[in-house]
Scaffold this motif. Structure first.
Motif, short mmCIF file in Angstrom:
data_model
loop_
_atom_site.label_atom_id
_atom_site.label_comp_id
_atom_site.label_asym_id
_atom_site.label_seq_id
_atom_site.Cartn_x
_atom_site.Cartn_y
_atom_site.Cartn_z
N ALA A 14 17.51 7.35 2.84
CA ALA A 14 16.44 6.41 2.52
C ALA A 14 15.13 7.11 2.20
O ALA A 14 14.26 6.56 1.52
N LEU A 15 14.98 8.35 2.70
CA LEU A 15 13.75 9.12 2.47
C LEU A 15 13.94 10.19 1.39
O LEU A 15 13.10 11.07 1.24
N GLY A 16 15.06 10.10 0.65
CA GLY A 16 15.29 11.07 -0.42
C GLY A 16 15.75 12.42 0.09
O GLY A 16 15.45 13.45 -0.50
N GLY A 17 16.50 12.43 1.22
CA GLY A 17 16.94 13.68 1.82
C GLY A 17 17.97 14.41 0.97
O GLY A 17 18.45 13.94 -0.04
N GLY A 18 18.30 15.61 1.43
CA GLY A 18 19.26 16.46 0.73
C GLY A 18 18.60 17.75 0.24
O GLY A 18 17.39 17.81 0.03
N SER A 19 19.42 18.78 0.06
CA SER A 19 18.87 20.10 -0.31
C SER A 19 18.34 20.13 -1.74
O SER A 19 17.39 20.86 -2.03
N ASP B 182 23.23 15.79 0.09
CA ASP B 182 23.86 17.09 -0.10
C ASP B 182 23.39 18.12 0.94
O ASP B 182 22.21 18.37 1.09
N TRP B 183 24.37 18.71 1.63
CA TRP B 183 24.10 19.85 2.51
C TRP B 183 23.69 21.04 1.66
O TRP B 183 22.78 21.79 2.00
N GLU B 184 24.45 21.22 0.57
CA GLU B 184 24.18 22.34 -0.34
C GLU B 184 24.61 21.97 -1.75
O GLU B 184 25.44 21.08 -1.94
N CYS B 185 24.03 22.65 -2.71
CA CYS B 185 24.28 22.31 -4.11
C CYS B 185 24.36 23.60 -4.93
O CYS B 185 23.52 24.49 -4.81
N GLU B 186 25.39 23.68 -5.75
CA GLU B 186 25.62 24.82 -6.63
C GLU B 186 25.43 24.34 -8.07
O GLU B 186 26.03 23.33 -8.46
#
Length: 323
Positions: free
Chosen positions: A170-175, A209-213
């Motif tokens: 909801a707060l735009g989280g993610g890596s 996303d925990w991580e993004c490639e």
């Protein structure tokens, strides 16, 4: 013509604290007022950074006639709403990155600022740092030939907490939006928009996303390999391979740091002697723009912001991340 610019800050977390600390070293600029939804927090922040006014309601700061420009340092999901309100009150805005949740929101913000003829800029502070300016000029000069490839990463280990901003959808989280924006920005600033984007991600149970490639593919087989992660601490360097050598922005590449140039196996490192945390460079730029009566930056333009948001949207589409 004004001689000094009075700043306000909305959202008083870690980045706001860094910005306020740096602002104290900027000529012709003063932190006048701050606002938080927690008035006690606003009062404490104002005392620490010697601001004249502290508000427990955002729009009280927007209505303060003494404030010329407001730095917005809230979670990404609030950037659009608060920026639009600030512009309605005729306040210039420096809005933290990512500027908005998507390109559509960013376009609305920019269109509104232009209709009001009020200054608006994304706070992409790396763009204004001396080491990055040096690298950009060096690459553009062609001194070491064309860019063949770019590698850039940004990762740190974050303990999973579904209530934390970084993992809260909801707060735009993610890596990607939080730290992946820096490798994406670097590739865009040096190579422009790619012809094709490939991306994959690992997701936390909250759906971010925990991580993004990411791979950005450009003409003539030029490629940018980009990575962001909340799972592990990564080197957080950027390496630019050119026809005649390698330029490396040392760790952490998005902050004030040194630059190494590697030619024929020999490495030379240039230090830029920055004594502050680095946020003063963007604050100085905005202060100068406002003193000159400008409504847009010449260095990081609204079109640059729209391009960057478009790239982040494209990566999100590839990995299937929807907010």
């Amino acid at each position: 013509m004004k001689e000094n610019i009075n700043w306000g800050i909305i959202g008083l977390g870690k980045i706001a604290n860094k910005f306020a600390t740096a602002l104290a070293s900027v000529q012709n600029a003063e932190l006048y007022g701050v606002a938080s939804r927690n008035r006690d927090k606003a009062l404490d922040f104002s005392k620490e950074h010697k601001a004249k006014a502290a508000y427990g309601v955002y729009d009280q700061l927007m209505k303060d006639e003494n404030v010329d420009v407001i730095y917005i340092a809230t979670p990404h999901s609030l950037h659009h709403e608060i920026t639009m309100e600030c512009l309605d009150h005729g306040k210039a805005v420096l809005c933290e990155k990512p500027f908005a949740m998507n390109r559509e929101e960013a376009q609305q913000m920019i269109t509104h600022a232009r209709s009001k003829n009020v200054f608006l800029m994304e706070a992409l502070w790396t763009m204004f740092l001396p080491h990055f300016q040096y690298v950009q000029e060096l690459v553009n000069s062609g001194k070491y030939g064309k860019v063949k490839s770019i590698k850039a990463d940004f990762g740190f280990e974050a303990e999973f907490d579904r209530n934390q901003r970084t993992f809260n959808k909801a707060l735009g989280g993610g890596s990607l939006l939080d730290i992946g924006i820096y490798p994406v920005f670097l590739s865009y600033a040096l190579l422009g928009k790619p012809e094709k984007i490939e991306a994959s991600a690992q997701f936390a149970e909250t759906g971010v996303d925990w991580e993004c490639e990411m791979k950005f593919l450009y003409p003539e087989e030029v490629k940018a390999s980009l990575h962001s992660s909340f799972r592990e601490k990564t080197p957080t360097i950027a390496e630019i391979e050119l026809e005649k050598g390698i330029i490396r922005l040392n760790s952490r590449f998005h902050e004030p740091t040194s630059v190494s140039i590697i030619l024929e196996g020999k490495e030379e490192t240039k230090d830029f002697g920055v004594k502050t945390n680095g946020y003063d460079f963007e604050a100085t730029h905005v202060t100068h723009m406002l003193l000159e009566g400008k409504s847009e930056s010449r260095k990081w333009t609204p079109e640059n912001t729209l391009d960057l948001m478009e790239l982040l949207d494209a990566v999100r589409h590839e990995i299937g991340l929807k907010y």
